[in-house]
Design an enzyme around this catalytic site. Structure first.
Site, PDB file in Angstrom:
ATOM      1  N   LYS A 227      -3.021  -1.615   5.206  1.00  0.00           N
ATOM      2  CA  LYS A 227      -2.282  -0.376   5.482  1.00  0.00           C
ATOM      3  C   LYS A 227      -3.145   0.583   6.303  1.00  0.00           C
ATOM      4  O   LYS A 227      -4.373   0.518   6.237  1.00  0.00           O
ATOM      5  CB  LYS A 227      -1.923   0.312   4.156  1.00  0.00           C
TER       6      LYS A 227
ATOM      7  N   ARG B 210       7.332  -8.058  -4.133  1.00  0.00           N
ATOM      8  CA  ARG B 210       8.327  -9.108  -4.373  1.00  0.00           C
ATOM      9  C   ARG B 210       7.668 -10.422  -4.782  1.00  0.00           C
ATOM     10  O   ARG B 210       8.259 -11.232  -5.470  1.00  0.00           O
ATOM     11  CB  ARG B 210       9.201  -9.268  -3.114  1.00  0.00           C
TER      12      ARG B 210
END
Ligand code: BES
Ligand code: MN
Ligand code: ZN
Length: 456
Positions: free
Chosen positions: A228, A302
């Protein structure tokens, strides 16, 4: 004093009044006085009272009529708002900025004697939910160097001990045996050992199917190899707020002694870019046997949730709700006001939406049409772990839905609602109120069912 909403005025030694001090609270226009204004007035009043130096206070705001809300709602909200507005997180400050004489006791008034019983039940519920919210906030606010997967596991243990729940913690070797490879693929870049936590509240009959809550427990999300950008990366310590909401809700449930069987499941790991980290392009076989091409290691939520969903099949659940800070796209779609909801079952979705409205902890449903599934196509595996820019929240849920085919399932994306940024940076404790209300309602329904059957 003009009486504008959110203002107040403290009076001393009012003639003919026994209380030392009287706090006047502005409510705005009577016609415009609704839920939101009621909540603001209470928050303001409690914060002011806390700063007056009085040990106790009596609140009459709970007598005010709020459109479509009964006394139970007003008292439940008042208890939660009171605790919420007095919350601070200063355990890591060496000098605490303490209030000189903090508020110790609050009394809520109701107008009529027959309101007393419902108000007392509501008060107990409100305090239980407030305790759950407080736990969720504490865990969320605690930074990643303290709040590790092992710490979450130890907190689950403490909860179990204090409230007569049972807890199981699986470690890396257990997960390897089960084939939880997508979960483990996220943990590979980190030195912190991953944990898989299973916490059970057994309040229902032995034959009652459990309600399963699954919380995303990424204790820090650096993005992994798909690192990130730097600004605001600190906020990725909040990436375990789903897990925190599961622990908080179970605490509330235990305090309310809800007659339900509830299982909290928390896959917990860091997402870091170490030398052993999973690389973009790697293909991993999930516990379900389905293969996943990892195109972006930052779509890690996920990957840990899908193995958790496969794991919970063994409980033959009544329904499964997962709670996750899953997608930045959800913040774009719904901002910081509303939680995203997606589900493969309309009844569960409806109940969650209703619970959110009741708790003033609201969610909004997004579609899970099959047509979106195409975005997950991969040339090298059964599916990719990302679906491109369009409808990021939906394609993330589509990914999860492939692991939730065997039960009624709903997904809450709390990326925008689990914490606040900026000068009030901190966890909100959401969606503990929503989940608690959902379970209160389920408990009431379970209680009603046998009676109805007899009558029928
Ligand atoms: N934890 C983040 C989601 C997130 C981002 C929550 C910002 C709150 C604020 C999640 O793991 C993530 O990184 N998601 C990616 C998915 C993308 C790579 C498909 C995202 O939303 O950018
Ligand atoms: Mn991520
Ligand atoms: Zn994440």
């Amino acid at each position: 004093m003009e009486g504008k909403a959110g203002t107040c005025l403290l009076l001393h030694a009012v003639p003919g009044v026994e209380a030392d001090r009287v706090l006047l609270v502005g409510l705005g226009r009577e016609r415009e006085f609704r839920e939101k204004e009621y909540r603001t007035a209470l928050g303001t009043a409690v914060r002011q009272l806390n700063e007056t130096g009085g040990f106790d206070g009596t609140i009459y705001l709970t007598e005010l009529p709020v459109k479509k809300r009964d006394v139970a709602w007003r008292v439940r909200q008042a208890a939660m708002i009171a605790q919420d507005s007095l919350y601070r997180f200063d355990r890591l400050k060496s000098k605490k900025d303490e209030v000189r004489r903090p508020l110790r006791k609050l009394t809520f008034c109701v107008s009529r004697r027959n309101e007393l019983a419902p108000a007392e039940l509501a008060l107990a519920q409100g305090l239980a939910m407030a305790a759950g919210v407080e736990l969720a906030k504490d865990l969320g606010n605690l930074p990643g160097n303290f709040c590790t997967p092992s710490y979450l596991a130890s907190q689950a243990g403490e909860l179990a001990k204090a409230h007569g729940m049972t807890v199981d913690v699986l470690d890396r070797a257990d997960m390897e045996k089960l084939g939880m490879n997508t979960l483990l693929s996220v943990a590979r870049g980190s030195h912190e050992p991953p944990k898989f936590i299973v916490l059970r509240h057994v309040g229902g009959t032995t034959d009652a199917k459990p309600i399963v809550l699954v919380g995303k427990g990424i204790t820090f999300d650096s993005g992994g190899i798909s690192l990130k950008p730097g600004p605001e990366m600190d906020e990725m310590k909040f990436d375990m707020c789903g897990a925190a909401s599961v622990l908080g809700t179970l605490k509330a449930v235990a305090l309310m002694k809800l007659p339900l069987n509830i299982i909290g499941v928390i896959p917990a790991t860091e997402n870091m870019p170490g030398g052993g980290a999973t690389k973009p392009g790697d293909v991993i076989t999930s516990m379900s046997g389905q293969t996943v091409e990892i195109l972006n290691t930052d779509a890690e939520g996920r990957l840990i949730l899908c193995d958790a969903l496969t794991y919970v099949e063994r409980f033959d659940p009544d329904c499964v709700v997962d709670i996750a800070t899953l997608t930045g796209a959800c913040v774009i779609a719904l901002g910081h006001i509303t939680t995203g909801l997606l589900a493969n079952n309309d009844a569960v979705a409806r109940d969650l939406l209703d619970a959110g409205n009741e708790a003033h902890d609201r969610a909004w449903q997004l579609p899970l049409f099959d047509d979106y599934q195409e975005q997950l196509k991969s040339n090298f595996a059964d599916m990719a772990n990302i679906g491109g820019r369009p409808a990021g929240t939906i394609t993330a849920a589509c990914f999860l839905s492939r692991f939730a085919e065997k039960f009624a399932w709903a997904h809450l994306d709390i990326a925008g609602t689990a914490w606040r940024s900026g000068k009030d940076k901190g966890a909100t404790g959401r969606p503990v109120p929503l989940l608690s209300h959902f379970l209160i309602e389920r408990a009431q329904r379970a209680g009603r069912k046998p009676a109805r059957r007899k009558a029928g």
